[in-house]
Enzyme design. Structure first.
Site, PDB file in Angstrom:
ATOM      1  N   TYR A 288     100.296 -13.893  69.012  1.00  0.00           N
ATOM      2  CA  TYR A 288     100.046 -12.461  68.819  1.00  0.00           C
ATOM      3  C   TYR A 288      98.854 -12.263  67.878  1.00  0.00           C
ATOM      4  O   TYR A 288      98.081 -11.320  68.020  1.00  0.00           O
ATOM      5  CB  TYR A 288     101.257 -11.757  68.199  1.00  0.00           C
ATOM      6  CG  TYR A 288     102.484 -11.625  69.068  1.00  0.00           C
ATOM      7  CD1 TYR A 288     102.624 -12.318  70.261  1.00  0.00           C
ATOM      8  CD2 TYR A 288     103.524 -10.786  68.690  1.00  0.00           C
ATOM      9  CE1 TYR A 288     103.763 -12.191  71.033  1.00  0.00           C
ATOM     10  CE2 TYR A 288     104.668 -10.645  69.455  1.00  0.00           C
ATOM     11  CZ  TYR A 288     104.784 -11.352  70.621  1.00  0.00           C
ATOM     12  OH  TYR A 288     105.922 -11.224  71.377  1.00  0.00           O
TER      13      TYR A 288
ATOM     14  N   HIS B 236     101.582  -7.745  77.812  1.00  0.00           N
ATOM     15  CA  HIS B 236     102.224  -6.459  77.494  1.00  0.00           C
ATOM     16  C   HIS B 236     101.156  -5.421  77.121  1.00  0.00           C
ATOM     17  O   HIS B 236     101.276  -4.723  76.108  1.00  0.00           O
ATOM     18  CB  HIS B 236     103.253  -6.627  76.375  1.00  0.00           C
ATOM     19  CG  HIS B 236     104.493  -7.358  76.828  1.00  0.00           C
ATOM     20  ND1 HIS B 236     105.688  -6.730  77.059  1.00  0.00           N
ATOM     21  CD2 HIS B 236     104.700  -8.664  77.116  1.00  0.00           C
ATOM     22  CE1 HIS B 236     106.594  -7.617  77.465  1.00  0.00           C
ATOM     23  NE2 HIS B 236     106.016  -8.806  77.506  1.00  0.00           N
TER      24      HIS B 236
END
Lengths: 176, 357
Positions: free
Chosen positions: B330, B62
């Site tokens: 993440y 992303h």
């Protein structure tokens, strides 16, 4: 100066409780960064335990600087004396620096710093990717340095206890 | 003063060395230097980086994104479900990020039906909630291991530049749920705007109310604007979504309702690849009103890790393994990109005309 034969009770209590806490902290830290499942739970323990170690380290440093300490054996070779002094101040430096770097790193990373039950610590640095990008690897590298210093400390303590059989181990293990 | 005769044998150095070696080995094992870790977040991010040319300073997945700002306004219903301050403070300024799915920060907007929305909610009690959602209705795999195997199977074989069909077969045999996601991805409609895209937090969370009652929920952001399909002209424009946002926001805010589905007994709480039935009880928790966007290159969302396990009291994680793995992965992505930025290796364009959005 009249030096005691043993470290005072506060020093001994802090030494052994912090030994446990710091070892737990190092293992939690090393494990959580590679864990896919338990990172959040370990991190939730790592943050308040780190702050607890910081507070205890401050008390310990004050006690160390203001109270007399037992002497090293007079016949200890100068190089071993120098290593003992250097490694002890390195341990003090790291046990104070690690929690502060952790706190500063979370601040610079823009992370919240929760303790228990919704209580948060304030940021001690502004949000900055440049600063976070340095502090985060520094925190990891110093953790390994701290672990190696503790190993050296443990090895030296056992050497005093088992090989030299001098008074050094007892100075921290027993009271007067 | 000890005399030399009272000294212990130097052979005692051996057990000391053994103790130190065992301690060092244990530490290295816990730290994943050898042994037991079949999958780590580091390995997952290595795979993400290898999925296309990784741009330093950008997210590992992303990567293309745009920052937004807006207001989160909880409903009266929300405060009955959770004690989180986000559900009782009347109106909360928030920031967030829209994203496209690959690790290419210049990927064309029409390339994938997968779009992301992340939100950071800081309440006046000092607590924080970070939300990460996607346009898919359910996650690709039940477990991070399945997801990892899917990404590995999708990598081109160096021999012919194409994914190995045998790996794909093995994947679907081991993780049959992935077929449902592949079917969705093939036919998923792409809308003409982020403003009419629905975003789903496919993982379950536990809401705790003032009486201590707990409910397992999954939330989604449902747009007030009706779906309209991407046009052929838009499909040719790599950045049509940001242009669309700019023109729509010039006319007024874009609004989503945050809706939770409340699990019934027996619903798959820990499997994000299984949607819950549409007939589940729902509640509208809040509205998100988006008023402003800016390029991520110098926007406030760039250097935030939208870790879905940054949660306020009143909201807790479920045991969904994918949720926990997202948090871990993440963090690794964040550490790597912030490190690159601090080393001056960032590939972010210095002018907004070099748009990576």
């Amino acid at each position: 100066m009249n030096r005691p034969r043993h470290f005072n009770l506060l020093a001994r209590l802090l030494h052994w409780s912090m030994a446990l806490a710091i070892l737990a902290m190092l293992f939690v830290g090393a494990g959580m960064v590679v864990s896919l499942r338990h990172r959040d739970a370990l991190l939730a323990l790592h943050r308040p335990l780190g702050i607890a170690i910081l507070l205890l380290a401050i008390v310990r440093l004050i006690n160390r600087l203001t109270r007399p300490t037992p002497a090293l054996p007079a016949d200890l070779p100068p190089i071993q004396k120098a290593a003992a002094h250097a490694s002890h101040w390195l341990l003090y430096g790291l046990m104070l620096a690690m929690p502060l770097i952790g706190w500063a790193m979370l601040s610079a990373g823009g992370y919240p710093i929760p303790m228990f039950g919704g209580v948060h610590l304030p940021a001690i640095l502004p949000h900055s990717p440049e600063v976070y990008g340095w502090l985060r690897p520094l925190h990891g590298a110093l953790a390994y340095l701290l672990f190696l210093t503790i190993l050296g400390h443990l090895g030296a303590a056992l050497y005093h206890a088992w090989v030299r059989r001098d008074e050094v181990f007892g100075q921290m293990a027993k009271g007067d | 003063m000890p005399t030399p005769t009272s000294r212990g044998s130097l052979l005692l150095l051996l057990p000391i060395a053994l103790i130190l070696a065992i301690a060092a080995a244990l530490f290295a094992w816990v730290g994943g230097w050898f042994g037991h870790h079949d999958l780590t977040p580091q390995k997952m991010m290595d795979t993400a980086e290898a999925s296309g040319k990784q741009q330093p300073g950008f997210r590992r997945a992303h990567s293309k994104g745009i920052c937004f700002a807006g207001t989160f306004s909880p409903t009266a219903e929300a405060a009955k479900l959770s004690t989180a301050r986000a559900f009782s403070q009347s109106s909360i300024p928030v920031i967030g990020r829209f994203s496209a799915s690959s690790n290419n920060p210049y990927t064309p907007d029409g390339a994938s039906p997968v779009r992301g929305m992340a939100v950071q909610i800081k309440t006046d009690d000092g607590q924080e909630w970070r939300i990460a959602m996607n346009s898919f209705p359910f996650f690709a795999a039940s477990t991070p291991q399945g997801f990892q195997q899917m990404n590995e199977a999708g990598m081109p074989d160096p021999a012919n530049g194409k994914p190995d069909p045998n790996k794909m077969k093995a994947l679907l045999a081991a993780h049959p749920e992935i077929a449902a996601f592949q079917a969705w991805a093939k036919t998923a409609p792409r809308s003409d705007s982020l403003g009419n895209t629905r975003f789903n937090g496919v993982n379950a969370f536990r809401l705790t109310d003032a009486q201590g009652a707990e409910r397992m929920v999954r939330w989604s952001m449902r747009p007030r604007l009706p779906f309209a399909a991407m046009t052929a002209d838009q499909a040719k424009d790599e950045n049509f979504l940001s242009q669309d946002l700019n023109s729509r926001l010039a006319a007024g805010p874009l609004v989503w309702d945050m809706v939770v589905q409340i699990a019934a007994p027996g619903d798959p709480i820990t499997d994000p690849s299984k949607a819950w039935p549409d007939t589940r009880q729902e509640a509208i928790l809040a509205t998100l009103s988006l008023t402003h966007v800016e390029a991520q290159a110098d926007g406030p969302c760039r250097d935030l890790n939208f870790d879905p396990l940054i949660l306020p009291t009143g909201i807790a994680a479920s045991d969904d393994p994918v949720l926990h793995a997202r948090s871990a992965a993440y963090s690794v992505s964040f550490n790597r990109r912030e490190r690159e930025i601090s080393q001056g290796k960032s590939a972010y364009p210095t002018s907004q005309n070099g748009s990576a959005r």
